[in-house]
Design an enzyme around this catalytic site. Structure first.
Site, PDB file in Angstrom:
ATOM      1  N   ASP A  26      28.396  31.947  34.718  1.00 42.77           N
ATOM      2  CA  ASP A  26      29.499  32.555  35.456  1.00 42.77           C
ATOM      3  C   ASP A  26      29.180  34.009  35.791  1.00 42.77           C
ATOM      4  O   ASP A  26      29.313  34.892  34.947  1.00 42.77           O
ATOM      5  CB  ASP A  26      30.791  32.470  34.608  1.00 42.77           C
ATOM      6  CG  ASP A  26      31.986  33.058  35.346  1.00 42.77           C
ATOM      7  OD1 ASP A  26      31.882  33.290  36.570  1.00 42.77           O
ATOM      8  OD2 ASP A  26      33.038  33.267  34.688  1.00 42.77           O
TER       9      ASP A  26
ATOM     10  N   LYS B 181      31.021  40.075  38.336  1.00 39.96           N
ATOM     11  CA  LYS B 181      31.250  40.744  37.054  1.00 39.96           C
ATOM     12  C   LYS B 181      30.320  41.946  36.915  1.00 39.96           C
ATOM     13  O   LYS B 181      29.258  41.974  37.530  1.00 39.96           O
ATOM     14  CB  LYS B 181      30.920  39.776  35.907  1.00 39.96           C
ATOM     15  CG  LYS B 181      31.891  38.626  35.723  1.00 39.96           C
ATOM     16  CD  LYS B 181      31.441  37.736  34.564  1.00 39.96           C
ATOM     17  CE  LYS B 181      32.387  36.573  34.352  1.00 39.96           C
ATOM     18  NZ  LYS B 181      33.734  36.979  33.914  1.00 39.96           N
TER      19      LYS B 181
ATOM     20  N   LYS C  97      35.652  22.762  30.122  1.00 41.89           N
ATOM     21  CA  LYS C  97      35.051  23.589  31.182  1.00 41.89           C
ATOM     22  C   LYS C  97      33.560  23.778  30.924  1.00 41.89           C
ATOM     23  O   LYS C  97      33.167  24.220  29.846  1.00 41.89           O
ATOM     24  CB  LYS C  97      35.753  24.961  31.211  1.00 41.89           C
ATOM     25  CG  LYS C  97      35.023  26.034  32.042  1.00 41.89           C
ATOM     26  CD  LYS C  97      35.766  27.390  32.006  1.00 41.89           C
ATOM     27  CE  LYS C  97      34.945  28.493  32.701  1.00 41.89           C
ATOM     28  NZ  LYS C  97      35.606  29.820  32.632  1.00 41.89           N
TER      29      LYS C  97
ATOM     30  N   ASP D 185      29.587  30.033  29.126  1.00 40.02           N
ATOM     31  CA  ASP D 185      30.800  29.617  29.827  1.00 40.02           C
ATOM     32  C   ASP D 185      30.879  28.090  29.970  1.00 40.02           C
ATOM     33  O   ASP D 185      31.827  27.566  30.519  1.00 40.02           O
ATOM     34  CB  ASP D 185      30.880  30.301  31.196  1.00 40.02           C
ATOM     35  CG  ASP D 185      32.310  30.587  31.621  1.00 40.02           C
ATOM     36  OD1 ASP D 185      33.197  30.604  30.755  1.00 40.02           O
ATOM     37  OD2 ASP D 185      32.540  30.773  32.832  1.00 40.02           O
TER      38      ASP D 185
ATOM     39  N   ARG E 279      39.673  27.723  35.862  1.00 44.39           N
ATOM     40  CA  ARG E 279      40.923  26.995  36.091  1.00 44.39           C
ATOM     41  C   ARG E 279      40.823  26.128  37.341  1.00 44.39           C
ATOM     42  O   ARG E 279      41.521  25.131  37.454  1.00 44.39           O
ATOM     43  CB  ARG E 279      42.089  27.993  36.165  1.00 44.39           C
ATOM     44  CG  ARG E 279      42.001  28.957  37.293  1.00 44.39           C
ATOM     45  CD  ARG E 279      42.907  30.174  37.086  1.00 44.39           C
ATOM     46  NE  ARG E 279      42.358  31.098  36.092  1.00 44.39           N
ATOM     47  CZ  ARG E 279      42.955  32.228  35.724  1.00 44.39           C
ATOM     48  NH1 ARG E 279      44.114  32.574  36.241  1.00 44.39           N
ATOM     49  NH2 ARG E 279      42.405  33.006  34.817  1.00 44.39           N
TER      50      ARG E 279
HETATM   51  N1  BES Z   1      34.471  32.872  31.816  1.00 46.86           N
HETATM   52  C1  BES Z   1      35.392  33.905  32.089  1.00 46.86           C
HETATM   53  C2  BES Z   1      36.221  34.277  30.881  1.00 46.86           C
HETATM   54  C3  BES Z   1      35.516  34.997  29.782  1.00 46.86           C
HETATM   55  C4  BES Z   1      35.328  36.359  29.834  1.00 46.86           C
HETATM   56  C5  BES Z   1      35.106  34.309  28.669  1.00 46.86           C
HETATM   57  C6  BES Z   1      34.712  37.009  28.778  1.00 46.86           C
HETATM   58  C7  BES Z   1      34.497  34.956  27.620  1.00 46.86           C
HETATM   59  C8  BES Z   1      34.307  36.316  27.669  1.00 46.86           C
HETATM   60  C9  BES Z   1      36.365  33.456  33.180  1.00 46.86           C
HETATM   61  O1  BES Z   1      35.836  32.635  34.153  1.00 46.86           O
HETATM   62  C10 BES Z   1      36.839  34.695  33.855  1.00 46.86           C
HETATM   63  O2  BES Z   1      36.030  35.353  34.444  1.00 46.86           O
HETATM   64  N2  BES Z   1      38.130  34.988  33.760  1.00 46.86           N
HETATM   65  C11 BES Z   1      38.687  36.153  34.347  1.00 46.86           C
HETATM   66  C12 BES Z   1      40.012  35.779  34.958  1.00 46.86           C
HETATM   67  C13 BES Z   1      40.598  36.842  35.853  1.00 46.86           C
HETATM   68  C14 BES Z   1      39.732  37.044  37.069  1.00 46.86           C
HETATM   69  C15 BES Z   1      41.978  36.421  36.266  1.00 46.86           C
HETATM   70  C16 BES Z   1      38.851  37.197  33.262  1.00 46.86           C
HETATM   71  O3  BES Z   1      39.136  36.862  32.135  1.00 46.86           O
HETATM   72  O4  BES Z   1      38.646  38.373  33.566  1.00 46.86           O
HETATM   73 ZN    ZN Z   2      34.246  31.487  33.582  1.00 48.41          ZN
HETATM   74 MN    MN Z   3      34.883  33.759  35.687  1.00 48.28          MN
END
Ligand code: BES
Ligand code: ZN
Ligand code: MN
Length: 505
Positions: free
Chosen positions: A277, A284, A272, A295, A358
């Site tokens: 992000d 966020k 990925k 990311d 994903r």
């Molecule tokens: N890149 C993030 C995951 C992440 C968060 C990596 C914090 C490292 C530190 C990913 O794209 C994401 O935002 N995932 C969400 C998924 C949720 C919306 C189902 C998450 O983990 O909150």
């Molecule tokens: Zn992400």
């Molecule tokens: Mn994300």
């Protein structure tokens, strides 16, 4: 950077600094450095006896020799207890010594081979670990530091200019030279991934990442192919395209190929690479959002691993597949409620635009399956839930093939890229069932790392597959023995260790 091997008397080696090591519970003897100690009139022994040097893991003591031996300085590094000593600790000791010497602005030094004659490992393997640890510890990312701030300049590590291994026993030089070469390549591949990971989002856009991969391919001899939006549209990559739509930056799908295995099926590495992000429309919180430049670290790990695969000339076919996009909110951004059609034909209901990793992986995994690989291994900073579950000391690993997972966990254990398996039972798939499409892109908070993997699994068609969630391990915010703050290069050495073992079977 200059790497070399010297055999012969340690006391007679002229160098700015000589690194030697001692165990925590055996400080009465100074082992292979007894000759050095003798030449120094028992100075080391005195410090060990007084408890000023303990041999604790990570302890580094730097002394000026004032002419007692040919080296200007001696650095004594602790290896911890003999009973728990292993290759991971050998690397950490080497890294700690390098960090300390470079902080003291000593840019050239030599080291004994940590664990030589102690661990049951072959000399080349120990040499490899010592070099690898040294180069990983020496790493720093200061491309963006101007010379404007004087204290910063003082605090900063010097750049390592030359490093040598020394070994008292004559005759082993060939094995040490081989270990030196491999350790150098492995660390270089990892530091390459770190450099890309640390680069900010305004420098590394998806197109810039593809350019970097193209340069890499030319440099080390890989085949490269880069798909842009038009090629993605032709292939029906509706998930990857949707994520990219909120940004002015075009997406890329980077494909690197190493052909070393004749007509054998390839190993596919997928990573990925969201270059930033923000979460998109499901934005966020501002706190720590800057960390989301990391990311892209899954993709960077794959590029670093491909560099290593080429440089080690592994007798395997390996393909690296890196989907890359920027996830931003805008008037053209994809939205919660949107229904996407991925290149596999499956439809996806978007319930959260922050679950974008994903989505880009769905199309990349479909692409990888089309290569009919022996196995697919993916790396992704996929979920905050994985960090909640496991903390920052290991990655999560899930997949559909226990043998593959076991081999990968083993490789992680040996390299220090530790991973812990989470279950991927069919029951988790219920959470990502959609009322309106084939699947939805978030299963909510419960078991978030697992439902994310369950989503990926829906795009893996009959191929052995393992997924690493590196959200907690891809970067660090506090310095550690193994490396500086920032991207860790996690995954690179794990993959290379795994593939090297595959090449031997
Ligand atoms: N890149 C993030 C995951 C992440 C968060 C990596 C914090 C490292 C530190 C990913 O794209 C994401 O935002 N995932 C969400 C998924 C949720 C919306 C189902 C998450 O983990 O909150
Ligand atoms: Zn992400
Ligand atoms: Mn994300």
């Amino acid at each position: 950077m200059d790497l070399s091997v010297h055999t012969g008397s340690l006391a007679e080696l002229a160098t700015p600094a000589l690194v030697v090591s001692v165990f925590y519970d055996e400080t009465r003897t100074v082992g292979p450095v007894a000759a050095v100690d003798r030449a120094m009139g028992g100075f080391l022994r005195e410090l060990l006896d007084s408890g000023e040097i303990t041999g604790k893991e990570g302890e580094v003591t730097v002394l000026h020799t004032r002419g007692a031996i040919a080296a200007d300085r001696i650095a004594v590094v602790g290896l911890g207890k003999r009973a728990t000593f292993d290759l991971v600790r050998a690397r950490k000791a080497a890294a700690a010594a390098a960090t300390e010497l470079l902080k003291r602005k000593v840019p050239a030094f030599h080291s004994v081979v940590h664990g030589r004659g102690v661990l049951g490992e072959a000399p080349d393997v120990l040499a490899e670990a010592t070099v690898e640890g040294t180069l990983l510890g020496a790493y720093s990312f200061d491309r963006y530091k101007s010379h404007a701030i004087a204290e910063d300049k003082e605090r900063r590590k010097a750049t390592l200019e030359s490093f040598g291994l020394v070994d008292g026993a004559r005759g082993g030089a060939r094995a040490l030279r081989e270990g030196l070469r491999r350790g150098g390549l492995l660390a270089e591949a990892t530091n390459y991934a770190r450099d890309l990971g640390n680069a900010p989002g305004n420098e590394i856009t998806p197109a810039a990442l593809a350019d970097a991969a193209t340069t890499l391919a030319r440099e080390v001899g890989l085949e490269v192919e880069v798909l842009g939006p038009a090629e993605m549209a032709e292939r029906g990559m509706g998930a990857l395209l949707a994520v990219a739509r909120g940004s002015a930056q075009e997406p890329r799908l980077i494909v690197l190929r190493h052909r070393g295995g004749g007509r054998q099926a390839p190993y596919a590495l997928v990573g990925k690479a969201i270059t930033f992000d923000s979460g998109g429309i499901s934005i966020k919180p501002a706190q720590n959002m800057e960390e989301m430049k990391f990311d892209k670290c899954g993709g960077c790990a794959v590029l670093g691993a491909m560099r290593g695969v080429a440089r080690l000339e592994l007798p395997l076919n390996v393909v690296g597949v890196v989907p890359s996009a920027e996830n931003l909110p805008s008037a053209t951004a994809y939205k919660p409620g949107d229904i996407l059609t991925a290149s596999s034909g499956k439809t996806i209901e978007v319930v959260n635009t922050d679950a974008e990793g994903r989505l880009i992986l769905a199309d990349a995994l479909t692409y990888a399956c089309g290569l009919q690989p022996r196995a697919i291994i993916d790396f992704a900073t996929l979920t905050g839930a994985c960090v909640v579950a496991l903390g920052k000391h290991c990655s999560g690993v899930l997949g559909n093939d226990q043998g593959l997972i076991d081999d990968l966990v083993d490789a992680g254990e040996r390299t220090g890229d530790r991973a812990w398996q989470l279950p991927l039972w069919p029951v988790y798939t219920e959470q990502i069932r959609s009322d309106y499409a084939d699947i939805k892109n978030s299963g909510g908070r419960e078991g978030g790392a697992i439902t994310a993997a369950a989503f990926l699994e829906a795009f893996v068609d009959g191929v052995p597959w393992a997924h690493f969630d590196i959200a907690g391990t891809a970067w660090r915010t506090r310095p550690a023995a193994e490396g500086a703050v920032g991207a860790t290069g996690v995954g690179v050495r794990l993959i290379l260790e795994y593939l090297r073992a595959q090449a031997e079977t």
